[in-house]
Scaffold this motif. Structure first.
Motif, short mmCIF file in Angstrom:
data_model
loop_
_atom_site.label_atom_id
_atom_site.label_comp_id
_atom_site.label_asym_id
_atom_site.label_seq_id
_atom_site.Cartn_x
_atom_site.Cartn_y
_atom_site.Cartn_z
N ASP A 133 0.81 -1.22 0.00
CA ASP A 133 0.00 0.00 0.00
C ASP A 133 0.84 1.26 0.00
OD1 ASP A 133 0.73 -0.89 2.64
OD2 ASP A 133 -0.61 0.64 3.48
N LEU A 134 2.00 1.22 0.66
CA LEU A 134 2.86 2.39 0.71
C LEU A 134 3.51 2.67 -0.64
CD1 LEU A 134 4.58 1.87 4.18
CD2 LEU A 134 2.60 3.29 3.63
N PHE A 135 3.85 1.62 -1.36
CA PHE A 135 4.45 1.80 -2.68
C PHE A 135 3.40 2.16 -3.73
CE2 PHE A 135 7.98 -0.39 -0.67
CZ PHE A 135 9.09 0.21 -1.26
N GLU A 136 2.17 1.77 -3.50
CA GLU A 136 1.11 2.05 -4.47
C GLU A 136 0.38 3.36 -4.19
OE1 GLU A 136 -1.28 -1.43 -4.14
OE2 GLU A 136 0.20 -2.74 -5.12
N GLU A 139 -0.16 9.48 -3.28
CA GLU A 139 0.47 10.58 -2.55
C GLU A 139 1.97 10.33 -2.39
OE1 GLU A 139 0.18 12.88 1.80
OE2 GLU A 139 -1.23 11.28 1.27
N ASN A 140 2.33 9.10 -2.00
CA ASN A 140 3.74 8.77 -1.85
C ASN A 140 4.47 8.85 -3.18
OD1 ASN A 140 3.38 8.37 0.88
ND2 ASN A 140 3.30 6.13 0.74
N LYS A 141 3.84 8.37 -4.23
CA LYS A 141 4.45 8.44 -5.56
C LYS A 141 4.75 9.87 -5.97
CE LYS A 141 2.35 4.25 -7.56
NZ LYS A 141 1.42 3.77 -8.61
N ALA A 142 3.79 10.76 -5.73
CA ALA A 142 3.98 12.16 -6.11
C ALA A 142 5.09 12.82 -5.30
CB ALA A 142 2.67 12.92 -5.91
N LYS A 143 5.15 12.56 -3.99
CA LYS A 143 6.21 13.13 -3.15
C LYS A 143 7.58 12.63 -3.58
CE LYS A 143 3.50 13.80 1.09
NZ LYS A 143 3.32 13.37 2.51
N THR A 166 15.21 6.02 3.25
CA THR A 166 15.31 7.39 3.74
C THR A 166 14.02 8.17 3.45
OG1 THR A 166 17.71 7.34 3.36
CG2 THR A 166 16.69 9.50 3.65
N PHE A 167 13.47 7.93 2.27
CA PHE A 167 12.22 8.61 1.90
C PHE A 167 11.09 8.24 2.85
CE2 PHE A 167 8.13 8.05 -0.36
CZ PHE A 167 7.82 9.39 -0.58
N PHE A 168 10.88 6.96 3.09
CA PHE A 168 9.78 6.55 3.96
C PHE A 168 9.99 7.02 5.40
CE2 PHE A 168 8.65 3.16 0.74
CZ PHE A 168 7.39 3.67 0.47
N SER A 169 11.25 7.06 5.84
CA SER A 169 11.52 7.52 7.21
C SER A 169 11.17 8.99 7.40
CB SER A 169 12.99 7.29 7.55
OG SER A 169 13.31 5.92 7.61
N SER A 170 11.14 9.74 6.31
CA SER A 170 10.87 11.18 6.40
C SER A 170 9.38 11.50 6.44
CB SER A 170 11.50 11.90 5.20
OG SER A 170 10.80 11.59 3.99
N LEU A 171 8.53 10.50 6.23
CA LEU A 171 7.11 10.78 6.07
C LEU A 171 6.40 11.11 7.38
CD1 LEU A 171 6.02 8.17 3.36
CD2 LEU A 171 6.68 10.57 3.06
N GLN A 172 6.78 10.44 8.46
CA GLN A 172 6.12 10.69 9.74
C GLN A 172 7.00 10.29 10.90
OE1 GLN A 172 2.90 7.61 8.79
NE2 GLN A 172 3.10 7.33 11.00
N GLN A 173 6.81 10.95 12.02
CA GLN A 173 7.59 10.66 13.22
C GLN A 173 7.29 9.25 13.73
OE1 GLN A 173 9.66 13.02 14.35
NE2 GLN A 173 10.47 11.87 16.09
#
Length: 411
Positions: A133-136, A139-143, A166-173
């Motif tokens: 779900d995170l790869f699909e 919103e994540n794709k656009a960022k 690194t990208f996914f770690s930056s999305l939320q605390q």
């Protein structure tokens, strides 16, 4: 047949699915056979189990009848004469069936000179496990595209793996791109070492069965590993304390986006994970350096009969029952990973775990640890090497050379 006692003692790897399945299967066994035996088992973590079987002599002194044995330890047990050859128990007309039931990669480690020292019951080679779900997510794709001018995809190379983590770690605390099972127990960190070597085309087993880790691919891989595990922007901060079980729990609890772990933890997340994780689990090949083919490190668990057992016939009768087609599926539905080819294709299993049939593909490029009697000693030195890689700034080239000297002098 006269038995010495009426207790069947089993040494078990501590893992709830193993324990639950064992109790269910034993209950069915008692009902079907009317045996007077009672099951007595003890669950131990990896270090405790190895100590009980080897250092304390449990394989030979009668402490255990049946043992759950890691394929990494079989050569050590064989060379000590500590486990029973099961070939005489396997009737001649069952030998061909035995060869057809499991893939070759699950029969190699326990076979010596046509003798069979165990039956596989739990597997799951290492692979990439990720949140679909995170790869699909649009919103994540656009960022991701805005940041890197690239499409967000499941990474195939180590460079991309670091970038995506690194990208996914930056999305939320409190959420992380990935984590490692870096706890030094002679197993997890050793497999991380092997992955970094093998995925770069590194071969450390020589033709004469000696070990040479002082090769460029290992130096390159360990430099990457150090940078990665010391990163504060890409990885779960508890990685140094995670074994594979805790890593799998972190994924199932929705704490990380992807991991490299045993296939069984993908199934665990699918069956037992939080609602946001269930039905959003994908598996694929492990990243490489971009030039070499992917590998799938293969370690599995077998049922073996301890040499010191006085109840070998009933022990084999139960092992045969516990690993039959029905019970292989029962273990899988409890959260383990059955090993039979029929289980990979079972409709109910694949309904509950939609990616289960991919196991057959993973096994096509499965790679095992060197099947050497001295491997336990080698693994000890590699484990210490990985501790220094993680916790010091000593140049990797120097650490590798020092560890190679220890391996050469002590194995």
């Amino acid at each position: 047949m006269q038995y010495i006692n009426k207790k069947l003692r089993v040494a078990v790897r501590k893992f709830t699915p193993f324990e639950n399945a064992l109790e269910k299967i034993w209950h069915s066994f008692k009902v079907q056979t009317n045996t007077e035996f009672e099951l007595e088992y003890s669950s131990m973590d990896l270090t405790e189990l190895h100590q009980s079987l080897f250092e304390e002599g449990g394989l030979q002194n009668g402490s255990w009848d049946i043992v759950q044995l890691s394929s990494d330890w079989v050569s050590e047990a064989f060379n000590k004469g500590a486990i029973e050859d099961l070939a005489p128990f396997i009737a001649q007309n069952e030998k061909e069936v035995y060869l057809q039931n499991w893939p070759p990669s699950l029969r190699r480690s326990q076979t010596f000179e046509n003798k069979i020292y165990g039956i596989p019951f739990h597997d799951g080679p290492e692979c990439m496990i990720y949140r679909t779900d995170l790869f699909e997510s649009e919103e994540n794709k656009a960022k991701f595209k805005a940041l890197f001018a690239e499409e967000l995809e499941v990474p195939k190379s180590w460079g991309k793996f670091l970038q995506v983590a690194t990208f996914f770690s930056s999305l939320q605390q409190g959420f992380y791109g990935t984590a490692l099972a870096a706890f030094p127990d002679g197993h997890n960190a050793v497999y991380d070492f092997c992955i970094q070597a093998w995925s770069r085309g590194g071969v450390f087993l020589r033709k004469d069965n000696s070990i040479n880790i002082d090769i460029p691919q290992i130096v390159e891989g360990l430099n990457f590993y150090r940078d990665f595990i010391q990163s504060k922007n890409s990885i779960h901060p508890q990685s140094k304390n995670f074994d594979s079980v805790r890593l799998g729990q972190a994924f199932a609890n929705g704490e990380i986006a992807m991991m490299i772990n045993w296939f069984g933890f993908a199934a665990y997340a699918q069956l037992e994970g939080l609602p946001k994780v269930k039905n959003n689990v994908g598996v694929c090949e492990i990243p490489t350096d971009g030039e070499n083919k992917s590998i799938s490190p293969n370690s599995y668990w077998i049922y073996s009969i301890a040499k010191g057992s006085q109840n070998k016939h009933i022990a084999y009768e139960f092992i045969s029952f516990a690993t039959n087609q029905i019970n292989d599926c029962i273990l899988t539905l409890e959260g383990g990973i059955g090993c039979r080819l029929t289980t990979y294709k079972d409709e109910e299993i694949n309904r509950q775990i939609p990616f289960f049939n991919q196991l057959e593909i993973l096994h096509s490029y499965a790679t095992e640890l060197p099947n050497l009697p001295q491997w336990a000693s080698v693994a000890h030195h590699i484990d210490n090497l990985m501790l220094q890689v993680m916790n010091t700034n000593t140049p990797i080239e120097l650490l590798v050379k020092e560890t190679q000297k220890l391996i050469s002098n002590n194995t």
